[in-house]
Design a protein around this motif. Structure first.
Motif, PDB file in Angstrom:
ATOM      1  N   ASP A  23       0.887  -1.170  -0.024  1.00 60.03           N
ATOM      2  CA  ASP A  23      -0.155   0.028   0.040  1.00 60.03           C
ATOM      3  C   ASP A  23       0.952   1.290  -0.220  1.00 60.03           C
ATOM      4  O   ASP A  23       1.512   1.704   0.988  1.00 60.03           O
ATOM      5  N   ALA A  24       0.778   2.069  -1.124  1.00 54.02           N
ATOM      6  CA  ALA A  24       1.770   3.168  -1.288  1.00 54.02           C
ATOM      7  C   ALA A  24       1.414   4.212  -0.125  1.00 54.02           C
ATOM      8  O   ALA A  24       2.410   4.689   0.450  1.00 54.02           O
ATOM      9  N   ALA A  25       0.275   4.594   0.127  1.00 55.05           N
ATOM     10  CA  ALA A  25      -0.050   5.650   1.044  1.00 55.05           C
ATOM     11  C   ALA A  25       0.482   5.217   2.234  1.00 55.05           C
ATOM     12  O   ALA A  25       1.147   6.202   3.094  1.00 55.05           O
ATOM     13  N   TYR A  26       0.439   3.970   2.899  1.00 56.98           N
ATOM     14  CA  TYR A  26       0.934   3.667   4.054  1.00 56.98           C
ATOM     15  C   TYR A  26       2.425   3.521   4.080  1.00 56.98           C
ATOM     16  O   TYR A  26       2.933   3.997   4.977  1.00 56.98           O
ATOM     17  N   VAL A  27       3.020   3.152   2.890  1.00 51.65           N
ATOM     18  CA  VAL A  27       4.539   3.174   3.025  1.00 51.65           C
ATOM     19  C   VAL A  27       5.127   4.617   3.119  1.00 51.65           C
ATOM     20  O   VAL A  27       6.025   4.805   3.601  1.00 51.65           O
ATOM     21  N   ASP A  28       4.324   5.515   2.280  1.00 50.76           N
ATOM     22  CA  ASP A  28       4.748   6.778   2.291  1.00 50.76           C
ATOM     23  C   ASP A  28       4.827   7.318   3.453  1.00 50.76           C
ATOM     24  O   ASP A  28       5.732   8.167   4.120  1.00 50.76           O
ATOM     25  N   ALA A  29       3.656   7.374   4.210  1.00 57.00           N
ATOM     26  CA  ALA A  29       3.416   7.705   5.678  1.00 57.00           C
ATOM     27  C   ALA A  29       4.464   7.191   6.493  1.00 57.00           C
ATOM     28  O   ALA A  29       5.090   8.025   7.547  1.00 57.00           O
ATOM     29  N   LEU A  30       4.893   5.789   6.393  1.00 58.07           N
ATOM     30  CA  LEU A  30       5.773   5.240   7.248  1.00 58.07           C
ATOM     31  C   LEU A  30       7.315   5.947   6.962  1.00 58.07           C
ATOM     32  O   LEU A  30       7.966   6.218   7.813  1.00 58.07           O
ATOM     33  N   GLY A  31       7.736   5.983   5.743  1.00 59.83           N
ATOM     34  CA  GLY A  31       8.683   6.792   5.149  1.00 59.83           C
ATOM     35  C   GLY A  31       8.945   8.027   6.042  1.00 59.83           C
ATOM     36  O   GLY A  31      10.083   8.312   6.556  1.00 59.83           O
ATOM     37  N   LEU A  32       7.684   8.827   6.064  1.00 56.76           N
ATOM     38  CA  LEU A  32       7.806  10.095   6.687  1.00 56.76           C
ATOM     39  C   LEU A  32       8.099   9.986   8.120  1.00 56.76           C
ATOM     40  O   LEU A  32       9.148  10.754   8.665  1.00 56.76           O
ATOM     41  N   ARG A  33       7.619   9.073   8.829  1.00 54.07           N
ATOM     42  CA  ARG A  33       7.660   8.756  10.330  1.00 54.07           C
ATOM     43  C   ARG A  33       9.208   8.448  10.445  1.00 54.07           C
ATOM     44  O   ARG A  33       9.777   8.952  11.412  1.00 54.07           O
ATOM     45  N   VAL A  34       9.601   7.474   9.664  1.00 56.57           N
ATOM     46  CA  VAL A  34      10.894   7.162   9.886  1.00 56.57           C
ATOM     47  C   VAL A  34      12.187   8.273   9.621  1.00 56.57           C
ATOM     48  O   VAL A  34      13.096   8.393  10.420  1.00 56.57           O
ATOM     49  N   HIS A  35      11.689   8.922   8.503  1.00 58.18           N
ATOM     50  CA  HIS A  35      12.746  10.113   8.280  1.00 58.18           C
ATOM     51  C   HIS A  35      12.572  11.144   9.429  1.00 58.18           C
ATOM     52  O   HIS A  35      13.533  11.829   9.536  1.00 58.18           O
ATOM     53  N   CYS A  36      11.402  11.241  10.052  1.00 56.95           N
ATOM     54  CA  CYS A  36      11.369  12.332  10.989  1.00 56.95           C
ATOM     55  C   CYS A  36      12.183  11.815  12.381  1.00 56.95           C
ATOM     56  O   CYS A  36      12.959  12.699  12.908  1.00 56.95           O
ATOM     57  N   GLU A  37      12.045  10.456  12.459  1.00 53.33           N
ATOM     58  CA  GLU A  37      12.701   9.986  13.875  1.00 53.33           C
ATOM     59  C   GLU A  37      14.636  10.040  13.214  1.00 53.33           C
ATOM     60  O   GLU A  37      15.333  10.355  14.179  1.00 53.33           O
ATOM     61  N   LEU A  38      15.065  10.060  11.970  1.00 54.88           N
ATOM     62  CA  LEU A  38      16.235  10.157  11.649  1.00 54.88           C
ATOM     63  C   LEU A  38      16.605  11.659  11.626  1.00 54.88           C
ATOM     64  O   LEU A  38      17.669  12.215  11.968  1.00 54.88           O
TER      65      LEU A  38
END
Ligand code: SAM
Length: 288
Positions: free
Chosen positions: A56-71
C-alpha cells in the motif's frame, strides 16, 4: 563472503528512469529479506498492508515520513547541520576566492532535507550559497519542499539519482557535494562509481558523512534506537546501519579509485576517547 544485509527502507520504494514511483511487490521484498536470513525484517514487512500483493503506497509513504522524522531527530542530537556547516565553511571560502560567483552545495540522498534546511536557516555559510537537496524518493522530495516553503527558506529540492549528480550541478568548480547517512546504502561495488560520478564533473570538493563502524557505534546505535526510536523499521534499519557501514580504509580506497587527483581524508574521531558526536564522520575530498 556473506552478502551484505539490507535495510528495509532500501526495498520499500522503487522508481523508474523518470523518477515515477513503481508498484512494489510485498512477496518480493519478504522473499529477498528471508533469503538473506533477515527473518525479523521479513516479519516487519509481512505485516504491512497490501492489495493484490502490492504494498500500500500511501501506508509506505506515511511510514517513510515517520522514519525520516526519527532520523531528523537523530541528526539534531548529533548536531549534524552545525558540524557540516563548520567543516564546509572554509571550503566555501576557498571556492569563493578562486571562482567568483555563487557557490552551490548539493546534498545527495537528502531525505527530508533536514541538513539543507538547517543550513539554509542559519547564517553559517553566508547568504550567497545555493543549497540543493537531491533524493531518489519523490515523496520525500515533495515533503522537503513543503517544509522548506513553510519555513520560508530559499533552498530547493529535486528528485534525482546520486549517481547522476550532473542534473543538479551546473558549474562543478563552484560546487560541493555532500551527503549524510547515505553512503552505507550503496553496494560496495558502487562505491568507487559514486565518487567518480562527482569527480568527473570536477567539483571543488565532496564531504560525505556516514557512520564509523566500531564497537561503540554498534552499541550506541542499539541503545539509542531502542531508547528513542518508536518505529520497528527505524530500529531495524538504524541498528543495521551501524553494522554495515564502511570502514575508513574501504571508503578511502574507493574514493582514491573514483576520484584520483583529489586530496582525500576520512576525518575519524579517536577510537580510544570516543565522542558520541563522532559516530558520524566525513570522508572529505578537495580538488587541489
Ligand atoms: C538514510 S536516508 C538519509 C537521509 C538524510 N541524508 C538524513 O541524514 O537524514 C538515505 C536516503 O537516500 C536516498 N537514496 C537512496 N539511494 C539513492 C540514490 N541512488 N540517489 C539519491 N538518493 C538515494 C533514500 O531515498 C533516503 O532518503
Amino acid at each position: 563472503m556473506a552478502p551484505r544485509p539490507l535495510e528495509i527502507t532500501d526495498l520499500l520504494w522503487s522508481v523508474d528512469a523518470d523518477g515515477i514511483p513503481l508498484a512494489v511487490s510485498k512477496a518480493a521484498v519478504v522473499d529477498r529479506l528471508t533469503a538473506l536470513g533477515q527473518r525479523r525484517a521479513a516479519r516487519i514487512v509481512a505485516a504491512m498492508p497490501a492489495s493484490a500483493g502490492i504494498l500500500d503506497a500511501a501506508y509506505v509513504d506515511a511510514l517513510g515520513l515517520r522514519v525520516h522524522c526519527e532520523l531528523q531527530r537523530l541528526g539534531e542530537e548529533l548536531q549534524l547541520a552545525r558540524r557540516i556547516a563548520a567543516l564546509l565553511s572554509p571550503i566555501v571560502d576557498m571556492v569563493r576566492l578562486h571562482r567568483p560567483g555563487r557557490v552551490r552545495i548539493v546534498d545527495v540522498g537528502c531525505g527530508l532535507g533536514f541538513v539543507v534546511r538547517a543550513m539554509a536557516a542559519s547564517t553559517a555559510l553566508g547568504g550567497d550559497v545555493e543549497l540543493i537537496g537531491v533524493d531518489l524518493n519523490p515523496f520525500l522530495v515533495a515533503e522537503a519542499t513543503r517544509l522548506a516553503g513553510r519555513e520560508g527558506l530559499t533552498c530547493r529540492f529535486e528528485q534525482g539519482d546520486a549517481f547522476e549528480p550532473e542534473l543538479a550541478i551546473q558549474d562543478g568548480a563552484r560546487c560541493i557535494v555532500i551527503s549524510s547517512g547515505f553512503v552505507h546504502h550503496l553496494p560496495e561495488s558502487g562505491l568507487a562509481e559514486f565518487f567518480a560520478a562527482q569527480a568527473r564533473l570536477r567539483i571543488a570538493a565532496f564531504a560525505h558523512w556516514d557512520i564509523a563502524p566500531c564497537l561503540w557505534s554498534t552499541l550506541g546505535a542499539w541503545v539509542f534506537h531502542y531508547a528513542r526510536m518508536r518505529e520497528p523499521v527505524s530500529r531495524h534499519d538504524g541498528i543495521l546501519s551501524a553494522r554495515r557501514a564502511y570502514p575508513a580504509a574501504k571508503l578511502q580506497r574507493a574514493a582514491q579509485i573514483g576520484a584520483p587527483g583529489y586530496d582525500i581524508q576520512v576525518m575519524e574521531g579517536s577510537r580510544w576517547h570516543p565522542r558520541a558526536l563522532d559516530v558520524l564522520r566525513p570522508i572529505v575530498g578537495i580538488l587541489p
